[in-house]
Design a protein around this motif. Structure first.
Motif, PDB file in Angstrom:
ATOM      1  N   LEU A  78       0.815  -1.210   0.000  1.00 37.57           N
ATOM      2  CA  LEU A  78       0.000   0.000   0.000  1.00 37.57           C
ATOM      3  C   LEU A  78       0.853   1.267   0.000  1.00 37.57           C
ATOM      4  CD1 LEU A  78      -2.520  -1.130   2.744  1.00 37.57           C
ATOM      5  CD2 LEU A  78      -2.828  -1.294   0.295  1.00 37.57           C
ATOM      6  N   ILE A  81       0.286   4.393  -2.251  1.00 39.13           N
ATOM      7  CA  ILE A  81      -0.871   5.240  -1.970  1.00 39.13           C
ATOM      8  C   ILE A  81      -0.496   6.293  -0.933  1.00 39.13           C
ATOM      9  CG2 ILE A  81      -3.284   5.275  -1.284  1.00 39.13           C
ATOM     10  CD1 ILE A  81      -3.486   2.368  -2.004  1.00 39.13           C
ATOM     11  N   TYR A  82       0.330   5.891   0.025  1.00 39.85           N
ATOM     12  CA  TYR A  82       0.723   6.828   1.077  1.00 39.85           C
ATOM     13  C   TYR A  82       1.705   7.873   0.561  1.00 39.85           C
ATOM     14  CZ  TYR A  82      -1.208   4.236   5.076  1.00 39.85           C
ATOM     15  OH  TYR A  82      -2.029   3.653   5.990  1.00 39.85           O
ATOM     16  N   GLN A 200      -4.305  13.577  -8.944  1.00 38.75           N
ATOM     17  CA  GLN A 200      -4.943  12.581  -9.803  1.00 38.75           C
ATOM     18  C   GLN A 200      -4.600  11.199  -9.265  1.00 38.75           C
ATOM     19  OE1 GLN A 200      -6.916  13.331 -12.681  1.00 38.75           O
ATOM     20  NE2 GLN A 200      -6.865  15.321 -11.707  1.00 38.75           N
ATOM     21  N   ILE A 201      -5.422  10.750  -8.367  1.00 38.85           N
ATOM     22  CA  ILE A 201      -5.091   9.505  -7.670  1.00 38.85           C
ATOM     23  C   ILE A 201      -5.853   8.353  -8.302  1.00 38.85           C
ATOM     24  CG2 ILE A 201      -5.053   8.352  -5.447  1.00 38.85           C
ATOM     25  CD1 ILE A 201      -5.287  11.192  -4.217  1.00 38.85           C
ATOM     26  N   ASP A 203      -6.936   4.857  -7.370  1.00 36.20           N
ATOM     27  CA  ASP A 203      -6.973   4.178  -6.081  1.00 36.20           C
ATOM     28  C   ASP A 203      -6.943   2.674  -6.160  1.00 36.20           C
ATOM     29  OD1 ASP A 203      -7.534   6.492  -4.252  1.00 36.20           O
ATOM     30  OD2 ASP A 203      -8.927   6.736  -5.901  1.00 36.20           O
ATOM     31  N   ASP A 204      -7.454   2.160  -7.264  1.00 36.07           N
ATOM     32  CA  ASP A 204      -7.649   0.717  -7.252  1.00 36.07           C
ATOM     33  C   ASP A 204      -6.371  -0.056  -7.518  1.00 36.07           C
ATOM     34  OD1 ASP A 204      -9.199   0.702 -10.510  1.00 36.07           O
ATOM     35  OD2 ASP A 204      -8.057   2.216  -9.469  1.00 36.07           O
ATOM     36  N   GLU A 205      -5.498   0.508  -8.357  1.00 30.63           N
ATOM     37  CA  GLU A 205      -4.297  -0.249  -8.689  1.00 30.63           C
ATOM     38  C   GLU A 205      -3.050   0.565  -8.391  1.00 30.63           C
ATOM     39  OE1 GLU A 205      -5.032  -1.296 -12.666  1.00 30.63           O
ATOM     40  OE2 GLU A 205      -6.417  -2.874 -12.103  1.00 30.63           O
ATOM     41  N   PRO A 206      -2.668   0.579  -7.135  1.00 35.54           N
ATOM     42  CA  PRO A 206      -1.534   1.414  -6.756  1.00 35.54           C
ATOM     43  C   PRO A 206      -0.251   1.033  -7.484  1.00 35.54           C
ATOM     44  CG  PRO A 206      -2.172  -0.060  -4.967  1.00 35.54           C
ATOM     45  CD  PRO A 206      -3.216  -0.150  -6.014  1.00 35.54           C
TER      46      PRO A 206
END
Lengths: 218, 504
Positions: A78, A81-82, A200-201, A203-206
């Motif tokens: 993860l 994402i951070y 522009q994030i 989210d589903d496929e980091p």
């Protein structure tokens, strides 16, 4: 994207992520810095995962937002994402734990791959109060840090050593990077595009996100 | 004479009143058959016309009344219960929702309207027109609030004009992809905030406030068009994550290593509140409000962790707990909401703010749930597959170990309450017993006193008492007389000393 975009009043807003294995003392480090507390039973803050600090460095106001991350191995994936859009990363290891230093090396590789040289890296050997149990040699840690363009620090959250310097130094470096970026941009014509793209994030496929693309454009 | 006159009918009276020359008939009001038919027809026609006019008037009145009610409900909603009802009705009517995922929107919960009458059919929008879906009520209210807010802001009129023009232009871009729409909105945010900074010289604080209001106004107006748009597969993703979470119903607190102890009442209270907040997110329209729900949820989680662990929560504690909450809540339209916030929220909020941090954690939780496997729960992949397929449940092989599931927790709580109740019961009985004893003691005591008095009376009879009193009075009178007699002697004594006044 390092600035708050406030043209009138120069205030820098920086996002700093804390990365590192489970028990290396990330939370203690940041609690010591922001609240000056260590293992305090009378904690006033509800949480120690998102903390802010206001600084004044050579007349410039700096708002520091420190994002703690979950250090457990199963949350490793993860990471992107951070740490996307962050200006600095503090990679913490425990000097008594060789394994945690290996984790830091993995993080560095990943960060450089995803974010390039935009991000200021700090490698921090925590718990120097336990120097007699040291398992990571000072020379190795420092030479490695230099080889990846990171700065190395020794800290102890327990004894409150080296922490203030670490954050102050990091802030100065982030300001330099931000100023260099601004100069490169010139009149700031492309500023809107880059700072906008910062959110522009996907989210589903980091993993699949070409995070390098979003920040290298700036 | 009079009789004759009575039966005498003049020739002229027998003729049709119309004077057409035919004979009339009393039954036809003195008209001949031809004239009667004509007259009758006209009468009927007029009646029909009158009826029609009346009907039309009534309908018109009804329409007007409805329209004015409608208007009132729009301009000042929720003033009276009636208006509230109207409001819900219009909402209900305007939101023709045909997807399963919209099940949770509050408007669909209202009962079907009965009294909408003939206006219903003509005003029902076709399901495909997304503009009709939007509750005009909310939009008007948002506009009003926006205008009110901007009144106090310098060059507010200019800002409003720009926002309205942009919002209206968005209506023509309905066919664009969600990413382009997001690009447009974000460009607009950026340009506007730059302008506010440079041209209107607003302080960052003011600019932030204005931008919040701009976001609120624009997104309330655009909500139904840009939330979960048909051009994306957001809805598919919503259903996928929903099913995924349902399939993971067997995941326990222990597997996720969540540091909360739901046996503590305050903690389980926080957990329930956190779940409520994360579910509530779907009911909000403005990205900022949705973020607010996530933040409130996170605060409850932190409270739960702090009470359980007696120390401030770190990210190591927070993320697993958030994952647990998401699994328990299974929030409606989770992916759509995340995408919507990502696309249309003010960028500064997401980048560095506290809300942004919690939102990022929610994104992490969702990503984790999607990629979850046996390894991340510290179990073998075979075991994981067994649980996923429903062939085994983690409670089966080790029922004692996983006794802290919510069901047994509730059961133990019930047992505890029962114990307390029986204890109370016993104490109450003891109290009643003591009270009875006290009562009998009191009765005994009064009896005893009575007895004592009685015995005293018996041992000292009344007569003797009387004789003693008379004797006493005799001696008293004797004493009095003796005092009197002595008074005589008193006169022999020297006079009492008189106070003397010395002059000077």
């Amino acid at each position: 994207m390092a600035t708050a975009g406030a043209a009138g009043s120069r205030t820098y807003s920086f996002k700093v992520v804390l990365l590192g294995e489970g028990c290396v003392g990330k939370t203690s480090l940041v609690l010591r810095y922001c609240e000056n507390k260590f293992n305090d039973k009378h904690i006033t803050t509800l949480q120690a995962s998102f903390l802010t600090k206001k600084l004044n460095i050579t007349g410039k106001r700096v708002n520091l937002a420190i994002w703690d991350t979950a250090g457990q191995e199963r949350f490793h994936a993860l990471g992107p994402i951070y740490y996307r859009d962050s200006n600095g990363a503090i990679l913490v290891y425990d000097i008594t734990d060789e394994d945690s230093f290996q984790k830091v090396k993995n993080w560095v590789k990943e960060l450089r791959k995803m974010l390039g040289n935009e991000i200021c890296l700090c490698i921090v050997g925590n718990k120097i109060d336990l120097d007699k149990d040291r398992n990571v040699s000072v020379e190795e840690a420092e030479s490695y840090s230099e080889s990846v363009g990171a700065k190395h620090y020794h800290t102890s959250a327990k004894l409150n050593k080296g922490i203030e310097e670490l954050f102050l130094d990091l802030c100065k470096r982030m300001m330099e990077t931000a100023q260099a970026e601004e100069r490169a941009k010139g009149n700031g014509a492309s500023q809107s595009a880059s700072s906008r793209r910062g959110v522009q994030i996907v989210d589903d496929e980091p993993q699949a996100t070409p995070a390098g693309g979003c920040c290298s454009s700036g | 004479m009079s009789q004759r006159r009575g039966i005498h009918v003049d020739q002229s009276e027998l003729l049709c009143k119309k004077g057409c020359g035919f004979y009339g008939n009393g039954a036809w009001q003195g008209l001949c058959s031809k004239c009667w038919r004509e007259e009758n027809q006209r009468e009927k026609q007029r009646q029909i016309q009158e009826d029609q006019a009346l009907a039309e008037r009534l309908q018109r009145e009804e329409e007007e009344a409805y329209a004015s009610r409608h208007q009132r409900a729009q301009s000042q909603p929720a003033v009276t219960p009636f208006n509230k009802f109207e409001e819900r009705k219009t909402k209900e009517k305007s939101s023709r929702v045909n997807t399963v995922t919209k099940f949770f929107t509050p408007s669909t919960k209202t009962p079907p309207k009965k009294d909408a009458g003939p206006f219903d059919t003509q005003s029902t929008p076709s399901p495909s027109s997304s503009a009709g879906r939007q509750s005009s009520l909310d939009r008007d209210r948002a506009t009003q609030e926006f205008i009110d807010f901007l009144k106090a802001v310098k060059s507010g009129r200019e800002i409003f004009k720009q926002c309205r023009a942009f919002t209206e232009s968005m209506a023509y871009k309905r066919d664009m992809g969600a990413d382009e729409l997001s690009e447009c909105v974000q460009d607009f945010y950026q340009n506007l905030s730059d302008r506010l900074h440079n041209q209107f010289k607003g302080s960052s604080e003011l600019v932030e406030r204005v931008m919040d209001e701009v976001e609120k106004y624009m997104m309330t107006r655009l909500y139904t068009e840009v939330f979960c748009p048909e051009t994306t597969d957001d809805e598919k993703k919503d259903l996928a994550i929903q099913k995924r979470i349902r399939d993971l119903h067997w995941v326990t607190i222990e597997m996720l290593c969540v540091p909360v102890d739901e046996e503590i009442p305050e903690v389980s209270d926080s957990v329930v509140k956190a779940i409520t907040d994360i579910i509530e997110m779907d009911s909000k329209q403005v990205p900022k409000d949705k973020l607010g729900c996530i933040t409130r949820c996170s605060k409850h989680i932190f409270n739960g962790i702090r009470v359980s662990k007696k120390e401030a929560a770190s990210a190591d504690d927070f993320l697993p707990t958030l994952i647990y909450i998401v699994l328990k809540a299974n929030p409606p339209r989770l992916q759509s909401n995340i995408q919507y916030i990502t696309r249309f929220c003010n960028p500064s909020r997401l980048m560095t703010g506290e809300d942004g941090y919690y939102f990022t954690n929610l994104c992490c939780a969702v990503a984790f749930i999607e990629k979850l496997d046996g390894q991340s729960l510290n179990m073998s992949s075979e075991e994981f597959e067994l649980y996923m397929s429903g062939q085994a449940s983690p409670n089966g092989p080790q029922p004692a170990a996983s006794s802290s599931s919510s069901g047994s927790a509730a059961l133990s709580q019930a047992h505890n309450s029962l114990d307390v109740l029986t204890g109370l019961d016993e104490r109450q009985e003891r109290v009643i017993e003591k009270a009875r004893q006290l009562e009998s003691d009191l009765i005994d005591w009064t009896d005893e006193v009575e007895q004592k008095v009685q015995s005293a009376l018996e041992s000292f009879p009344l007569e003797t008492q009387q004789s003693t009193t008379s004797a006493a009075s005799e001696t008293a009178s004797a004493a009095l007389s003796a005092i009197d007699s002595e008074n005589v002697e008193n006169e022999l004594l020297p006079p009492p000393l008189q106070p003397q006044v010395f002059a000077g």
